[in-house]
Design an enzyme around this catalytic site. Structure first.
Site, PDB file in Angstrom:
ATOM      1  N   GLY A 115       4.664   1.685   6.715  1.00 33.08           N
ATOM      2  CA  GLY A 115       4.290   2.421   7.910  1.00 33.08           C
ATOM      3  C   GLY A 115       3.616   3.757   7.697  1.00 33.08           C
ATOM      4  O   GLY A 115       3.743   4.657   8.525  1.00 33.08           O
ATOM      5  N   SER A 116       2.866   3.909   6.605  1.00 31.79           N
ATOM      6  CA  SER A 116       2.195   5.205   6.393  1.00 31.79           C
ATOM      7  C   SER A 116       1.176   5.472   7.501  1.00 31.79           C
ATOM      8  O   SER A 116       1.014   6.614   7.932  1.00 31.79           O
ATOM      9  CB  SER A 116       1.522   5.256   5.019  1.00 31.79           C
ATOM     10  OG  SER A 116       0.390   4.408   4.954  1.00 31.79           O
ATOM     11  N   ASN A 117       0.504   4.427   7.990  1.00 27.76           N
ATOM     12  CA  ASN A 117      -0.440   4.630   9.099  1.00 27.76           C
ATOM     13  C   ASN A 117       0.306   5.006  10.371  1.00 27.76           C
ATOM     14  O   ASN A 117      -0.139   5.855  11.142  1.00 27.76           O
ATOM     15  CB  ASN A 117      -1.279   3.371   9.322  1.00 27.76           C
ATOM     16  CG  ASN A 117      -2.491   3.317   8.409  1.00 27.76           C
ATOM     17  OD1 ASN A 117      -3.420   4.102   8.568  1.00 27.76           O
ATOM     18  ND2 ASN A 117      -2.479   2.431   7.459  1.00 27.76           N
ATOM     19  N   ARG A 132       1.453 -10.220  10.465  1.00 24.58           N
ATOM     20  CA  ARG A 132       1.552 -11.554  11.065  1.00 24.58           C
ATOM     21  C   ARG A 132       0.275 -11.817  11.863  1.00 24.58           C
ATOM     22  O   ARG A 132      -0.216 -10.920  12.562  1.00 24.58           O
ATOM     23  CB  ARG A 132       2.757 -11.649  12.013  1.00 24.58           C
ATOM     24  CG  ARG A 132       4.089 -11.294  11.395  1.00 24.58           C
ATOM     25  CD  ARG A 132       4.429 -12.152  10.201  1.00 24.58           C
ATOM     26  NE  ARG A 132       4.584 -13.569  10.539  1.00 24.58           N
ATOM     27  CZ  ARG A 132       4.662 -14.520   9.624  1.00 24.58           C
ATOM     28  NH1 ARG A 132       4.545 -14.218   8.345  1.00 24.58           N
ATOM     29  NH2 ARG A 132       4.811 -15.766   9.981  1.00 24.58           N
ATOM     30  N   ILE A 133      -0.232 -13.030  11.789  1.00 20.61           N
ATOM     31  CA  ILE A 133      -1.415 -13.374  12.577  1.00 20.61           C
ATOM     32  C   ILE A 133      -0.972 -13.653  14.007  1.00 20.61           C
ATOM     33  O   ILE A 133       0.000 -14.388  14.222  1.00 20.61           O
ATOM     34  CB  ILE A 133      -2.124 -14.596  11.964  1.00 20.61           C
ATOM     35  CG1 ILE A 133      -2.768 -14.175  10.636  1.00 20.61           C
ATOM     36  CG2 ILE A 133      -3.183 -15.144  12.922  1.00 20.61           C
ATOM     37  CD1 ILE A 133      -3.499 -15.269   9.899  1.00 20.61           C
ATOM     38  N   HIS A 172      -8.090  -2.219   9.397  1.00 23.08           N
ATOM     39  CA  HIS A 172      -8.284  -3.215   8.337  1.00 23.08           C
ATOM     40  C   HIS A 172      -8.899  -2.507   7.137  1.00 23.08           C
ATOM     41  O   HIS A 172      -9.860  -1.740   7.300  1.00 23.08           O
ATOM     42  CB  HIS A 172      -9.203  -4.336   8.834  1.00 23.08           C
ATOM     43  CG  HIS A 172      -9.448  -5.406   7.813  1.00 23.08           C
ATOM     44  ND1 HIS A 172      -8.509  -6.356   7.493  1.00 23.08           N
ATOM     45  CD2 HIS A 172     -10.520  -5.647   7.032  1.00 23.08           C
ATOM     46  CE1 HIS A 172      -9.011  -7.150   6.554  1.00 23.08           C
ATOM     47  NE2 HIS A 172     -10.224  -6.749   6.256  1.00 23.08           N
ATOM     48  N   ASP A 183      -9.621 -10.141  12.462  1.00 25.95           N
ATOM     49  CA  ASP A 183     -10.432  -9.029  11.930  1.00 25.95           C
ATOM     50  C   ASP A 183     -11.874  -9.081  12.433  1.00 25.95           C
ATOM     51  O   ASP A 183     -12.823  -8.863  11.684  1.00 25.95           O
ATOM     52  CB  ASP A 183     -10.425  -9.091  10.387  1.00 25.95           C
ATOM     53  CG  ASP A 183      -9.015  -8.972   9.823  1.00 25.95           C
ATOM     54  OD1 ASP A 183      -8.755  -9.569   8.775  1.00 25.95           O
ATOM     55  OD2 ASP A 183      -8.178  -8.307  10.466  1.00 25.95           O
ATOM     56  N   THR A 224      -6.104   6.994   2.118  1.00 25.50           N
ATOM     57  CA  THR A 224      -6.193   8.391   2.581  1.00 25.50           C
ATOM     58  C   THR A 224      -7.204   8.490   3.733  1.00 25.50           C
ATOM     59  O   THR A 224      -7.018   9.275   4.657  1.00 25.50           O
ATOM     60  CB  THR A 224      -6.643   9.330   1.434  1.00 25.50           C
ATOM     61  OG1 THR A 224      -7.913   8.897   0.954  1.00 25.50           O
ATOM     62  CG2 THR A 224      -5.657   9.330   0.308  1.00 25.50           C
ATOM     63  N   GLU A 259      -7.804   5.917   5.813  1.00 25.62           N
ATOM     64  CA  GLU A 259      -7.153   5.248   6.951  1.00 25.62           C
ATOM     65  C   GLU A 259      -6.348   6.269   7.751  1.00 25.62           C
ATOM     66  O   GLU A 259      -6.364   6.280   8.986  1.00 25.62           O
ATOM     67  CB  GLU A 259      -6.214   4.149   6.459  1.00 25.62           C
ATOM     68  CG  GLU A 259      -6.902   2.968   5.820  1.00 25.62           C
ATOM     69  CD  GLU A 259      -5.919   1.920   5.332  1.00 25.62           C
ATOM     70  OE1 GLU A 259      -4.869   1.732   5.964  1.00 25.62           O
ATOM     71  OE2 GLU A 259      -6.206   1.283   4.314  1.00 25.62           O
TER      72      GLU A 259
HETATM   73  C1  GRF Z   1      -2.882  -0.568   4.762  1.00 23.09           C
HETATM   74  O1  GRF Z   1      -3.772  -0.751   3.681  1.00 23.09           O
HETATM   75  C2  GRF Z   1      -3.546  -1.077   6.012  1.00 23.09           C
HETATM   76  O2  GRF Z   1      -4.955  -1.021   5.936  1.00 23.09           O
HETATM   77  C3  GRF Z   1      -3.125  -2.496   6.068  1.00 23.09           C
HETATM   78  O3  GRF Z   1      -1.760  -2.451   5.674  1.00 23.09           O
HETATM   79  C4  GRF Z   1      -1.670  -1.486   4.584  1.00 23.09           C
HETATM   80  C5  GRF Z   1      -0.337  -0.781   4.610  1.00 23.09           C
HETATM   81  O4  GRF Z   1      -0.319   0.057   5.711  1.00 23.09           O
HETATM   82  N1  GRF Z   1      -3.307  -3.048   7.383  1.00 23.09           N
HETATM   83  P1  GRF Z   1       0.953   1.039   6.011  1.00 23.09           P
HETATM   84  O5  GRF Z   1       1.120   1.958   4.825  1.00 23.09           O
HETATM   85  O6  GRF Z   1       2.171   0.140   6.187  1.00 23.09           O
HETATM   86  O7  GRF Z   1       0.535   1.759   7.239  1.00 23.09           O
END
Ligand code: GRF
Length: 201
Positions: free
Chosen positions: A17-19, A96-97, A114, A150, A177, A179
């Site tokens: 979950g970094s994003n 998951r799709i 993506h 996508d 970084t 993203e």
């Molecule tokens: C990231 O590379 C994102 O582009 C992809 O999942 C990866 C992990 O994301 N969709 P996160 O660190 O869990 O947000």
């Protein structure tokens, strides 16, 4: 910003979950949106603990008991999501799709990030594929989610150079970084009704 105008954002994730962290951190002050839920298909996802620590409501719907019955899994997702009444769904490392049945309920209201410069490298292993192709640059894309994987309208892209000797892991870290800069910037515009393409580099 009246309460009525503030958009409610639910974030779906499968891993660290970094994003999600960057999105939640961005939704403050005069930002037109606030996080209302962080939801995972994996009850053990590291991102759930991070969201809880940030004071965001969390939930999980384990996809495994549904044994590939995507429609049943998605109905369970919708049951959990509905009470939070999100205006926008952000997929952020959600692995998951989602079928057309689910996606069509969120047309124009669901974003995904993506890790490639779409339309190149839809699907998985994007960095290895860019390196294999000898690309001089790589990057990430935020797009609206449509039933084709996508494939939806692109709202933002960020580019990074490919360096000699890059491995997929090194390139992934460089892209990540970007993203973390691109997704919050696109979400802020999208929540304000601005669908203009954003390019970062
Ligand atoms: C990231 O590379 C994102 O582009 C992809 O999942 C990866 C992990 O994301 N969709 P996160 O660190 O869990 O947000």
């Amino acid at each position: 910003m009246t309460q009525a105008e503030t958009k409610r954002v639910a974030i779906l994730l499968s891993g660290g979950g970094s994003n999600m962290v960057k999105l939640v951190e961005s939704m403050q002050g005069d930002h037109p949106a606030r996080p209302c839920l962080v939801l995972s298909n994996d009850p053990q996802a590291g991102g759930l603990a991070k969201a809880r620590a940030m004071g965001v409501e969390v939930a999980a719907v384990d996809h495994r008991p549904f044994k590939g019955d995507r429609a049943a899994f998605e109905a369970a997702l919708m049951e959990v999501i509905a009470p939070y009444q999100p205006d926008i769904l952000c997929l952020a490392g959600f692995m998951r799709i989602l079928t057309e049945g689910f996606v069509s309920q969120w047309t124009g209201r669901m974003l995904n990030i993506h890790p490639s410069l779409l339309p190149k490298y839809k699907g998985l292993h994007t960095h290895a594929r860019a390196l294999e192709a000898g690309d001089a640059e790589a990057g990430c894309t935020v797009h609206e989610v449509t039933p084709n994987l996508d494939d939806g309208p692109i709202l933002g892209q960020a580019r990074v150079p490919v360096e000699p000797g890059d491995t997929p892991e090194v390139l992934a870290a460089r892209v990540l970084t970007m993203e973390h800069r691109l997704y919050p910037a696109v979400l802020r515009r999208f929540a304000a009704g601005n669908r203009e393409m954003l390019n970062l580099s």
